[in-house]
Design a protein around this motif. Structure first.
Motif, PDB file in Angstrom:
ATOM      1  N   ARG B 252     -10.896 -15.084  17.267  1.00 45.89           N
ATOM      2  CA  ARG B 252     -11.794 -14.515  16.261  1.00 45.89           C
ATOM      3  C   ARG B 252     -10.991 -13.740  15.215  1.00 45.89           C
ATOM      4  NH1 ARG B 252     -16.751 -12.164  20.109  1.00 45.89           N
ATOM      5  NH2 ARG B 252     -16.928 -14.068  21.356  1.00 45.89           N
ATOM      6  N   MET B 254     -12.388 -11.870  13.010  1.00 47.12           N
ATOM      7  CA  MET B 254     -13.183 -10.670  12.752  1.00 47.12           C
ATOM      8  C   MET B 254     -13.386 -10.449  11.241  1.00 47.12           C
ATOM      9  SD  MET B 254     -13.530  -9.891  15.923  1.00 47.12           S
ATOM     10  CE  MET B 254     -12.700 -10.116  17.493  1.00 47.12           C
ATOM     11  N   GLY B 255     -13.463 -11.539  10.527  1.00 45.79           N
ATOM     12  CA  GLY B 255     -13.759 -11.439   9.094  1.00 45.79           C
ATOM     13  C   GLY B 255     -12.559 -11.148   8.222  1.00 45.79           C
ATOM     14  N   GLU B 297     -21.040  -5.700  12.505  1.00 38.14           N
ATOM     15  CA  GLU B 297     -19.578  -5.648  12.612  1.00 38.14           C
ATOM     16  C   GLU B 297     -19.153  -4.997  13.943  1.00 38.14           C
ATOM     17  OE1 GLU B 297     -17.448  -2.847  10.270  1.00 38.14           O
ATOM     18  OE2 GLU B 297     -15.747  -4.185   9.970  1.00 38.14           O
ATOM     19  N   HIS B 299     -20.326  -5.287  16.716  1.00 39.90           N
ATOM     20  CA  HIS B 299     -20.457  -6.177  17.876  1.00 39.90           C
ATOM     21  C   HIS B 299     -19.614  -7.443  17.751  1.00 39.90           C
ATOM     22  CE1 HIS B 299     -23.577  -3.928  19.958  1.00 39.90           C
ATOM     23  NE2 HIS B 299     -24.127  -3.706  18.788  1.00 39.90           N
ATOM     24  N   PHE B 300     -18.744  -7.502  16.759  1.00 38.33           N
ATOM     25  CA  PHE B 300     -17.916  -8.707  16.577  1.00 38.33           C
ATOM     26  C   PHE B 300     -17.186  -9.097  17.859  1.00 38.33           C
ATOM     27  CE2 PHE B 300     -17.004  -8.748  11.695  1.00 38.33           C
ATOM     28  CZ  PHE B 300     -18.275  -9.225  11.486  1.00 38.33           C
ATOM     29  N   GLU B 301     -16.705  -8.082  18.581  1.00 40.02           N
ATOM     30  CA  GLU B 301     -15.862  -8.387  19.735  1.00 40.02           C
ATOM     31  C   GLU B 301     -16.649  -8.567  21.026  1.00 40.02           C
ATOM     32  OE1 GLU B 301     -12.549  -5.780  20.126  1.00 40.02           O
ATOM     33  OE2 GLU B 301     -12.160  -5.746  17.982  1.00 40.02           O
ATOM     34  N   SER B 307     -23.514 -10.131  18.962  1.00 44.09           N
ATOM     35  CA  SER B 307     -22.288 -10.610  18.311  1.00 44.09           C
ATOM     36  C   SER B 307     -22.593 -11.918  17.593  1.00 44.09           C
ATOM     37  CB  SER B 307     -21.206 -10.844  19.358  1.00 44.09           C
ATOM     38  OG  SER B 307     -20.169 -11.626  18.799  1.00 44.09           O
ATOM     39  N   TYR B 309     -20.580 -14.124  16.739  1.00 43.81           N
ATOM     40  CA  TYR B 309     -19.780 -15.212  17.318  1.00 43.81           C
ATOM     41  C   TYR B 309     -20.503 -15.841  18.517  1.00 43.81           C
ATOM     42  CZ  TYR B 309     -15.863 -13.677  14.458  1.00 43.81           C
ATOM     43  OH  TYR B 309     -15.052 -13.368  13.399  1.00 43.81           O
ATOM     44  N   GLU B 340     -16.486 -17.407  10.288  1.00 41.62           N
ATOM     45  CA  GLU B 340     -15.525 -16.435   9.745  1.00 41.62           C
ATOM     46  C   GLU B 340     -15.908 -16.011   8.327  1.00 41.62           C
ATOM     47  OE1 GLU B 340     -13.561 -14.868  11.455  1.00 41.62           O
ATOM     48  OE2 GLU B 340     -13.223 -16.096  13.227  1.00 41.62           O
ATOM     49  N   ALA B 343     -18.502 -13.469   8.854  1.00 41.30           N
ATOM     50  CA  ALA B 343     -17.893 -12.230   9.345  1.00 41.30           C
ATOM     51  C   ALA B 343     -17.209 -11.482   8.199  1.00 41.30           C
ATOM     52  CB  ALA B 343     -16.893 -12.547  10.454  1.00 41.30           C
ATOM     53  N   ARG B 347     -18.136  -7.750   7.132  1.00 45.54           N
ATOM     54  CA  ARG B 347     -17.068  -6.737   7.129  1.00 45.54           C
ATOM     55  C   ARG B 347     -16.978  -6.054   5.767  1.00 45.54           C
ATOM     56  NH1 ARG B 347     -11.695  -6.592   9.890  1.00 45.54           N
ATOM     57  NH2 ARG B 347     -10.247  -5.661   8.420  1.00 45.54           N
TER      58      ARG B 347
END
Lengths: 303, 351
Positions: B252, B254-255, B297, B299-301, B307, B309, B340, B343, B347
């Motif tokens: 990922r 993450m943007g 953002e 919860h991206f991970e 999330s 993703y 992406e 994201a 971001r």
């Protein structure tokens, strides 16, 4: 004892139903596929309520909201404290209601309240109509509310009691409110709410008509958590109810959005739920510990 | 007597001859009139295929009835319609209409491939939503539905829905939309509407000269295998569907590297297509406040629904007491690259 009979007042406001002005026209953006691509630019509050008062929001068309509202006993007065788990043992007032969104801007509801004032067992219905919606072109959302309630409690034999219903009309009470709301930023929304309550039968030292100028709002901490507060300045100021001093209703609460459903907890100095209770019947002095927990469970159904 | 007999003989041979000639001529006249098509770029491909010998599918409708088209269109866009006799169809689903998940217009520049990157560019140029479901434009041109990995999601239910359009529609109405099956009248109206939005010769790049050649072929009343093959190779006979797992955390970005402009379009035309406050499709609303972007953002991970993703690849499922759900995006409907982009936009707006 002052008495005044006025059962026609709430129905005058039914003109709202005939009002051809739909607020949506201001903001509709017809996409290539036509009328259903309406864009609603602002959502001022998360739900249809602040703490005690209604908010300027209405239910979406076709949504049914089953609501259970609860007010516990005093947290810190003589009846509160550790022995009653800070009022949790007592149910000062309970409201169970079903509400429904007829259109995007018009909703109605019907519910029953236990009643926290001298008048108990109240059935109440309301109509709520959003006249204007905040947009880039207009800074406020304007919503009107009218409600009527009636008590089914046994007639009191005490002639000084507001429940000494000599006529059936004495059982009725009405509440009207205008809400002028604005979303100032992503975090902050405010609402000004002039209110009017009229009870057909009141105690000898009470007034049938009570006016309030309320201010309330929400401060969103993040997408899930928000703080909600409201305060109503009541007129007439020197009003008493069977000798008890009346106070301005005030409350502060927390609302938590849990994936679309909003759970609400608050602390309030008013015992009763609904305009005809919190506005005229708040006789609790928060400085004496006479404030209490309350919560709202709301379950939305798509019909 | 003799002369008279000869006359009778002459009469007896002339009349049948004339009759036979008349029948042959009239037959020939009819034939040439029927098979003199006047096609143009807006002619449905199906009409041409059927005229040059392609076998008609079960859902084929040759004479599309405009009144049924209107009823079908309402069913697709509103989930309900009023019939000429005054009766009204109850909502097919109280949660969704077809166009919540499917476009009703052409959404791919080249109909012979399913490429999400090309589709996103096409959607941005033409301002059309970027959705999970394949467009219903041309659904009658397809030969299979619920393809690829959809059998993983619907199991045995997808088997029947693969081969006939009617079964596919019923599965969509009852499972995907969590509604009721269509009755015969509703189904007929919807199929008529789908024929109204079928692929045309223009859509698959057939020029005027080729159209004239096809018209000529049709008059010869022969199965033109090569021509049929040529036409059918220009569009997909079914939408491929490949289910993907959410990207691993290491994969990922993450943007950090996405295109935020494309991400904005995806946010507005995929996410907000259903999650826009006030739309009423879902209670989980996504506005454009900084709080919302920070929430996304934040919860991206995660490996949770919040999330992007995860939710884009898995969606959610109907559950007891709450039947609406979010359909997921297959590989063909949104690429990992496009996630992406989304994201990157989130971001950027969360700053």
């Amino acid at each position: 004892m002052r008495m005044r009979i006025s059962i026609a007042i709430p129905f005058l406001t039914l003109f709202l139903l005939a009002d051809p002005l739909s607020s949506s026209w201001l903001f509709s953006q017809s996409g290539e596929e036509g009328e259903e691509d309406e864009v609603l630019p602002f959502t001022t509050f998360k739900t249809t309520r602040l703490n005690n008062s209604h908010s300027a929001e209405t239910l979406l068309k076709g949504d049914m909201d089953f609501r259970v509202v609860h007010r516990f006993g005093d947290i810190a007065s003589g009846s509160g404290g550790f022995q009653t788990l800070y009022g949790i043992d007592e149910a000062r007032d309970i409201r169970i209601a079903v509400e429904y969104g007829m259109t995007e801007d018009f909703m109605l509801g019907f519910g029953r309240m236990k009643g926290a004032g001298p008048v108990r067992g109240i059935y109440e219905g309301f109509l709520k109509y959003r006249l204007l919606r905040q947009s880039d072109a207009f800074p406020f959302t304007v919503t009107l509310l009218t409600s009527a309630g009636g008590s089914v409690m046994d007639k009191s034999e005490d002639p000084t009691s507001p429940a000494h219903f000599e006529k059936w009309q004495h059982r009725f009470m009405y509440f009207h409110q205008a809400m002028l709301a604005t979303r100032i930023s992503d975090r902050l929304s405010l609402q000004l709410m002039p209110s009017y309550s009229h009870r057909n039968l009141v105690a000898h030292d009470d007034k049938n008509s009570v006016y309030g100028m309320g201010i309330g709002g929400t401060l969103n901490l993040n997408k899930q958590w928000g703080i909600v507060g409201e305060y109503h300045f009541i007129y007439p100021r020197d009003r008493k109810i069977l000798g008890a001093t009346t106070y301005d209703p005030m409350s502060i609460g927390v609302e938590i959005e849990t994936g679309g459903h909003v759970f609400h907890v608050n602390i309030s100095n008013s015992g009763g739920i609904g305009g005809n209770q919190y506005l005229p019947y708040t006789i609790s002095n928060p400085l004496d510990g006479e404030f209490r927990f309350g919560f709202t469970i709301s379950r939305l159904f798509q019909l | 007597m003799k002369r008279r007999a000869n006359a009778i003989i002459r009469t007896n041979t002339t009349i049948p001859f004339l009759l036979i000639a008349l029948i042959i001529l009239s037959f020939g006249y009819e034939r040439s009139d029927m098979e003199k098509p006047e096609w143009g770029p807006s002619t449905p491909v199906n009409e041409v295929l059927w005229a040059i010998g392609e076998e008609k599918p079960l859902h084929a409708v040759e004479d599309v009835d405009p009144k049924k088209v209107e009823r079908g269109k309402e069913l697709v866009k509103k989930g309900t319609t009023e019939w000429p006799d005054g009766s009204k169809s109850g909502r097919i689903s109280k949660f969704y209409t077809c166009n919540d998940c499917h476009n009703l217009v052409k959404e791919d520049p080249d109909l012979s491939i399913s490429d999400p990157e090309a589709r996103l560019d096409f959607a941005m140029n033409n301002d059309i939503p970027f959705l999970q479901g394949t467009t219903l434009y041309g659904v009658v041109n397809r030969e299979t539905w619920y393809n690829g990995d959809y059998v993983e999601k619907y199991g045995e239910l997808a088997v029947d829905a693969r081969d006939t359009l009617e079964n596919a529609i019923q599965l969509c109405a009852t499972e995907c939309a969590q509604g009721r099956p269509l009755n015969d009248r509703e189904m007929e109206a919807m199929i008529h509407y789908f024929h109204e939005i079928s692929i045309t010769l223009r859509d698959i790049g057939i020029g005027i000269e080729r159209i004239q050649e096809l018209e000529k072929m049709a008059t010869e009343d022969q199965r033109m295998s090569d021509a049929i093959k040529d036409l059918k190779e220009r569009y997909l006979s079914g939408s491929p569907a490949t289910f993907l797992e959410p990207l691993d955390l290491e994969a990922r970005e993450m943007g950090e590297k996405g295109d935020a402009d494309k991400g904005r379009f995806i946010y507005e035309n995929s996410c907000q297509h259903c999650h826009l406050p006030g739309k009423g499709i879902t209670r989980y609303t996504l506005d454009k406040s900084v709080l919302t972007f920070r929430e996304l953002e934040g919860h991206f991970e995660d490996w949770k629904n919040r999330s992007i993703y995860q939710i884009i690849r898995y969606g959610t499922s109907p559950r007891l007491g709450y039947r609406p759900y979010m359909p997921h995006y297959t590989k063909e409907r949104m690429s990992d690259r496009q996630i992406e982009h989304l994201a990157a936009y989130i971001r950027q707006k969360a700053q």
